[in-house]
Design a protein around this motif. Sequence first.
Motif, PDB file in Angstrom:
ATOM      1  N   ARG A  72       1.817   6.204  -7.500  1.00  0.00           N
ATOM      2  CA  ARG A  72       1.059   7.304  -8.095  1.00  0.00           C
ATOM      3  C   ARG A  72       1.995   8.332  -8.722  1.00  0.00           C
ATOM      4  NH1 ARG A  72      -2.913   8.709 -11.012  1.00  0.00           N
ATOM      5  NH2 ARG A  72      -3.817  10.750 -10.574  1.00  0.00           N
ATOM      6  N   ILE A  80      -6.221  -3.250  -1.259  1.00  0.00           N
ATOM      7  CA  ILE A  80      -6.709  -1.988  -1.833  1.00  0.00           C
ATOM      8  C   ILE A  80      -8.158  -1.773  -1.449  1.00  0.00           C
ATOM      9  CG2 ILE A  80      -7.295  -0.813  -3.990  1.00  0.00           C
ATOM     10  CD1 ILE A  80      -4.817  -2.112  -5.227  1.00  0.00           C
ATOM     11  N   LEU A 111       0.791  -1.232   0.000  1.00  0.00           N
ATOM     12  CA  LEU A 111       0.000   0.000   0.000  1.00  0.00           C
ATOM     13  C   LEU A 111       0.825   1.285   0.000  1.00  0.00           C
ATOM     14  CD1 LEU A 111      -2.799  -1.133   2.456  1.00  0.00           C
ATOM     15  CD2 LEU A 111      -2.848  -1.076  -0.039  1.00  0.00           C
ATOM     16  N   ARG A 163       3.469   0.418  -3.667  1.00  0.00           N
ATOM     17  CA  ARG A 163       2.714  -0.023  -4.847  1.00  0.00           C
ATOM     18  C   ARG A 163       1.410   0.750  -5.073  1.00  0.00           C
ATOM     19  NH1 ARG A 163       1.507  -5.293  -6.395  1.00  0.00           N
ATOM     20  NH2 ARG A 163       2.848  -5.122  -8.223  1.00  0.00           N
ATOM     21  N   VAL A 164       0.989   1.555  -4.100  1.00  0.00           N
ATOM     22  CA  VAL A 164      -0.204   2.389  -4.300  1.00  0.00           C
ATOM     23  C   VAL A 164       0.177   3.866  -4.235  1.00  0.00           C
ATOM     24  CG1 VAL A 164      -2.469   3.044  -3.387  1.00  0.00           C
ATOM     25  CG2 VAL A 164      -1.837   0.635  -3.518  1.00  0.00           C
ATOM     26  N   ALA A 175      -7.317   1.160   0.796  1.00  0.00           N
ATOM     27  CA  ALA A 175      -6.805   2.235  -0.066  1.00  0.00           C
ATOM     28  C   ALA A 175      -7.590   2.416  -1.356  1.00  0.00           C
ATOM     29  CB  ALA A 175      -5.337   1.964  -0.395  1.00  0.00           C
ATOM     30  N   LYS A 176      -8.871   2.031  -1.355  1.00  0.00           N
ATOM     31  CA  LYS A 176      -9.632   2.119  -2.609  1.00  0.00           C
ATOM     32  C   LYS A 176      -9.652   3.549  -3.153  1.00  0.00           C
ATOM     33  CE  LYS A 176     -13.370  -0.333  -2.917  1.00  0.00           C
ATOM     34  NZ  LYS A 176     -14.764  -0.804  -2.745  1.00  0.00           N
ATOM     35  N   ARG A 191       4.930   1.287 -14.637  1.00  0.00           N
ATOM     36  CA  ARG A 191       4.409   0.325 -13.657  1.00  0.00           C
ATOM     37  C   ARG A 191       4.847  -1.097 -14.004  1.00  0.00           C
ATOM     38  NH1 ARG A 191       0.072   1.509  -9.993  1.00  0.00           N
ATOM     39  NH2 ARG A 191      -0.298   3.752  -9.829  1.00  0.00           N
ATOM     40  N   SER A 203      -7.467   5.710  -3.138  1.00  0.00           N
ATOM     41  CA  SER A 203      -6.166   6.169  -3.637  1.00  0.00           C
ATOM     42  C   SER A 203      -5.887   5.723  -5.061  1.00  0.00           C
ATOM     43  CB  SER A 203      -5.047   5.638  -2.724  1.00  0.00           C
ATOM     44  OG  SER A 203      -5.194   6.104  -1.405  1.00  0.00           O
ATOM     45  N   ILE A 204      -6.768   4.940  -5.662  1.00  0.00           N
ATOM     46  CA  ILE A 204      -6.551   4.433  -7.011  1.00  0.00           C
ATOM     47  C   ILE A 204      -7.209   5.364  -8.016  1.00  0.00           C
ATOM     48  CG2 ILE A 204      -6.918   2.490  -8.577  1.00  0.00           C
ATOM     49  CD1 ILE A 204      -4.964   1.918  -6.328  1.00  0.00           C
ATOM     50  N   ILE A 213      -6.444  -2.459 -11.439  1.00  0.00           N
ATOM     51  CA  ILE A 213      -6.485  -1.097 -10.914  1.00  0.00           C
ATOM     52  C   ILE A 213      -7.157  -0.141 -11.901  1.00  0.00           C
ATOM     53  CG2 ILE A 213      -4.526  -1.430  -9.362  1.00  0.00           C
ATOM     54  CD1 ILE A 213      -2.765   0.062 -11.316  1.00  0.00           C
TER      55      ILE A 213
END
Length: 268
Positions: A170, A231, A162, A165-166, A235-236, A248, A238-239, A261
């Motif tokens: 970004r 996610i 998170l 990778r999240v 962290a939904k 990526r 944040s996508i 994603i």
Amino acid sequence: MNLFDVARACLDAVDPAEKVALTQQAAADFRAGHLSNLAAESPVESICAPGRPGRPLLVAPRDLSKRGLGSIEGRAAFLHAIAHIEFNAINLAWDAVYRFRDLPDDFQRDWVGVADDEARHFCLLSRRLRQLGYAYGDFPAHNGLWDMAEKTAHSCLARMALVPRVLEARGLDVTPPMIAKLRAIGDHESVAILELILREEVAHVAAGSRWFVWCCERDGLPPRTTFAALIDGVAKGSIRGPFNRDARLAAGFDEAELRMIENLAALP
């Protein structure tokens, strides 16, 4: 000297210049083999907040002003936001070293190297801010990266999924368009810094991918569905797209993850 005590000292440093200096010295000592990584010498303690100066003022992301890049102030505010991310990334890398001690030596090698890179990025951005007449702390910022560090302090697997990778991934998506805008207005000094950061951040996200998969294999979990579940649970929001697919893929995502994603980003 013990690596984990040194990592804690870097985390606790309040003054940015001191944090950078301690980080660079620690990284050099680690590369030279001067730091022991015997975990028993000191226990892992909870860190509610790392050392940081009284400024910048931390506010909710929605309360940050949006400025265009056409003015010096607008460019400085943008570079300040990136500098704040890099400052937080120093702390995040050291927290990974300090907190997750039961992983192979290569884990520590990766994240000490990341801390060293992030310190160098912060220095480059701070110098550019000074050239524009500003300094780190002159604009408000938010605390999203460290908030996620607190949410994932219980699990290296969740942290690797998170944060690199999240949240950090970004940056792979949004940096190329910002580079193009800065190039269009002739700010080649800032462009050169962001191009260097983008290249090196691919490797940082790749380290997160590598250790996320390692943790999944250790725990007998399927990486793709585990990533999706984390996610969805944490962290939904944040996508967001569009995504820099090439960067990526180079950073350890696979096509199925990218499709996943992209589908999440398309949901209302």
